[in-house]
Design a protein around this motif. Structure first.
Motif, PDB file in Angstrom:
ATOM      1  N   ILE A 171       5.285  13.734   6.609  1.00  0.00           N
ATOM      2  CA  ILE A 171       5.439  13.548   8.055  1.00  0.00           C
ATOM      3  C   ILE A 171       6.633  12.627   8.342  1.00  0.00           C
ATOM      4  CG2 ILE A 171       4.377  12.514  10.099  1.00  0.00           C
ATOM      5  CD1 ILE A 171       1.661  13.495   8.995  1.00  0.00           C
ATOM      6  N   LEU A 172       6.742  11.521   7.611  1.00  0.00           N
ATOM      7  CA  LEU A 172       7.876  10.617   7.806  1.00  0.00           C
ATOM      8  C   LEU A 172       9.209  11.294   7.488  1.00  0.00           C
ATOM      9  CD1 LEU A 172       6.546   7.206   6.496  1.00  0.00           C
ATOM     10  CD2 LEU A 172       7.154   7.799   8.836  1.00  0.00           C
ATOM     11  N   GLY A 173       9.234  12.138   6.473  1.00  0.00           N
ATOM     12  CA  GLY A 173      10.445  12.892   6.135  1.00  0.00           C
ATOM     13  C   GLY A 173      10.852  13.830   7.264  1.00  0.00           C
ATOM     14  N   GLU A 174       9.862  14.495   7.873  1.00  0.00           N
ATOM     15  CA  GLU A 174      10.160  15.384   9.001  1.00  0.00           C
ATOM     16  C   GLU A 174      10.701  14.599  10.195  1.00  0.00           C
ATOM     17  OE1 GLU A 174       6.570  17.492   9.835  1.00  0.00           O
ATOM     18  OE2 GLU A 174       6.567  18.515   7.892  1.00  0.00           O
ATOM     19  N   ILE A 175      10.098  13.451  10.483  1.00  0.00           N
ATOM     20  CA  ILE A 175      10.575  12.614  11.593  1.00  0.00           C
ATOM     21  C   ILE A 175      12.015  12.177  11.322  1.00  0.00           C
ATOM     22  CG2 ILE A 175      10.265  10.390  12.744  1.00  0.00           C
ATOM     23  CD1 ILE A 175       7.231  10.743  12.299  1.00  0.00           C
ATOM     24  N   GLU A 176      12.301  11.766  10.092  1.00  0.00           N
ATOM     25  CA  GLU A 176      13.653  11.323   9.751  1.00  0.00           C
ATOM     26  C   GLU A 176      14.656  12.461   9.906  1.00  0.00           C
ATOM     27  OE1 GLU A 176      16.155   9.375   6.039  1.00  0.00           O
ATOM     28  OE2 GLU A 176      14.002   9.716   5.832  1.00  0.00           O
ATOM     29  N   ARG A 177      14.327  13.650   9.424  1.00  0.00           N
ATOM     30  CA  ARG A 177      15.238  14.804   9.568  1.00  0.00           C
ATOM     31  C   ARG A 177      15.497  15.124  11.035  1.00  0.00           C
ATOM     32  NH1 ARG A 177      12.420  16.547   5.121  1.00  0.00           N
ATOM     33  NH2 ARG A 177      10.936  17.730   6.390  1.00  0.00           N
ATOM     34  N   ASP A 178      14.445  15.087  11.858  1.00  0.00           N
ATOM     35  CA  ASP A 178      14.612  15.362  13.284  1.00  0.00           C
ATOM     36  C   ASP A 178      15.511  14.319  13.948  1.00  0.00           C
ATOM     37  OD1 ASP A 178      13.025  17.597  13.069  1.00  0.00           O
ATOM     38  OD2 ASP A 178      11.207  16.597  13.827  1.00  0.00           O
ATOM     39  N   MET A 226       0.842  -1.164   0.000  1.00  0.00           N
ATOM     40  CA  MET A 226       0.000   0.000   0.000  1.00  0.00           C
ATOM     41  C   MET A 226       0.893   1.234   0.000  1.00  0.00           C
ATOM     42  SD  MET A 226      -3.191   0.767   2.440  1.00  0.00           S
ATOM     43  CE  MET A 226      -2.515   1.563   3.857  1.00  0.00           C
ATOM     44  N   GLU A 227       0.595   2.172  -0.847  1.00  0.00           N
ATOM     45  CA  GLU A 227       1.409   3.366  -0.997  1.00  0.00           C
ATOM     46  C   GLU A 227       1.005   4.427   0.020  1.00  0.00           C
ATOM     47  OE1 GLU A 227       2.297   6.540  -4.497  1.00  0.00           O
ATOM     48  OE2 GLU A 227       1.983   4.441  -5.034  1.00  0.00           O
ATOM     49  N   LEU A 228       2.010   5.186   0.462  1.00  0.00           N
ATOM     50  CA  LEU A 228       1.749   6.264   1.414  1.00  0.00           C
ATOM     51  C   LEU A 228       1.221   7.492   0.686  1.00  0.00           C
ATOM     52  CD1 LEU A 228       4.987   6.059   3.590  1.00  0.00           C
ATOM     53  CD2 LEU A 228       2.742   5.144   4.137  1.00  0.00           C
ATOM     54  N   SER A 229       0.396   8.246   1.381  1.00  0.00           N
ATOM     55  CA  SER A 229      -0.098   9.501   0.805  1.00  0.00           C
ATOM     56  C   SER A 229       1.009  10.552   0.895  1.00  0.00           C
ATOM     57  CB  SER A 229      -1.338   9.977   1.562  1.00  0.00           C
ATOM     58  OG  SER A 229      -0.984  10.394   2.866  1.00  0.00           O
ATOM     59  N   ASP A 230       0.825  11.667   0.190  1.00  0.00           N
ATOM     60  CA  ASP A 230       1.815  12.744   0.226  1.00  0.00           C
ATOM     61  C   ASP A 230       1.981  13.282   1.644  1.00  0.00           C
ATOM     62  OD1 ASP A 230       2.303  12.536  -2.466  1.00  0.00           O
ATOM     63  OD2 ASP A 230       0.791  14.046  -3.011  1.00  0.00           O
TER      64      ASP A 230
END
Length: 111
Positions: free
Chosen positions: A10-17, A1-5
C-alpha cells in the motif's frame, strides 16, 4: 516494528501515485532526505558512512577541535596534580637541614 507485506504494498502504491502527480512535493521530500543523510554521516566520528577509505568530513569545526584538545590536556595533567597534591600520607615530615658550619644556631670554628 516491521510492516506487513500488505502495508508495504500500500505504501509503495501511495509513493508511486505521489511521484506521478506531485513532482514539487517529491523534490522537497528528496532534498529533505538528502539533508538528513548528510547529517547522519557526519555524526559518527566525522567519517562518511559506508566509505571504505574513511574520508574525513570537512565540516569539523574549530570549536570541536578545541574541546578535544582541552579534554586531552585535562586528562594528561590530572594524574600529575593528584600525585603532587596527595604526597605521602604515612611518611614522616623531613626536618630542615641546617646550613654548613651552623649547628642549631651555634657557630663552630673550623679545625
Amino acid at each position: 516494528m516491521e510492516l506487513s507485506d500488505r502495508e508495504r504494498r500500500i505504501l509503495g502504491e501511495i509513493e508511486r501515485d505521489l511521484r506521478r502527480e506531485d513532482r514539487a512535493f517529491v523534490r522537497r521530500v528528496e532534498s529533505f532526505d538528502a539533508a538528513c543523510r548528510r547529517r547522519e554521516t557526519r555524526r559518527f566520528g566525522g567519517r562518511y558512512e559506508g566509505s571504505s577509505e574513511g574520508r574525513s568530513d570537512a565540516d569539523t569545526s574549530g570549536r570541536e577541535i578545541w574541546y578535544v584538545l582541552l579534554v586531552v590536556i585535562f586528562l594528561a595533567t590530572l594524574p600529575i596534580l593528584l600525585v603532587l597534591l596527595a604526597g605521602h600520607a604515612g611518611a614522616p615530615a623531613v626536618p630542615p637541614v641546617p646550613a654548613p658550619g651552623l649547628t642549631a644556631g651555634i657557630v663552630v670554628p673550623p679545625m
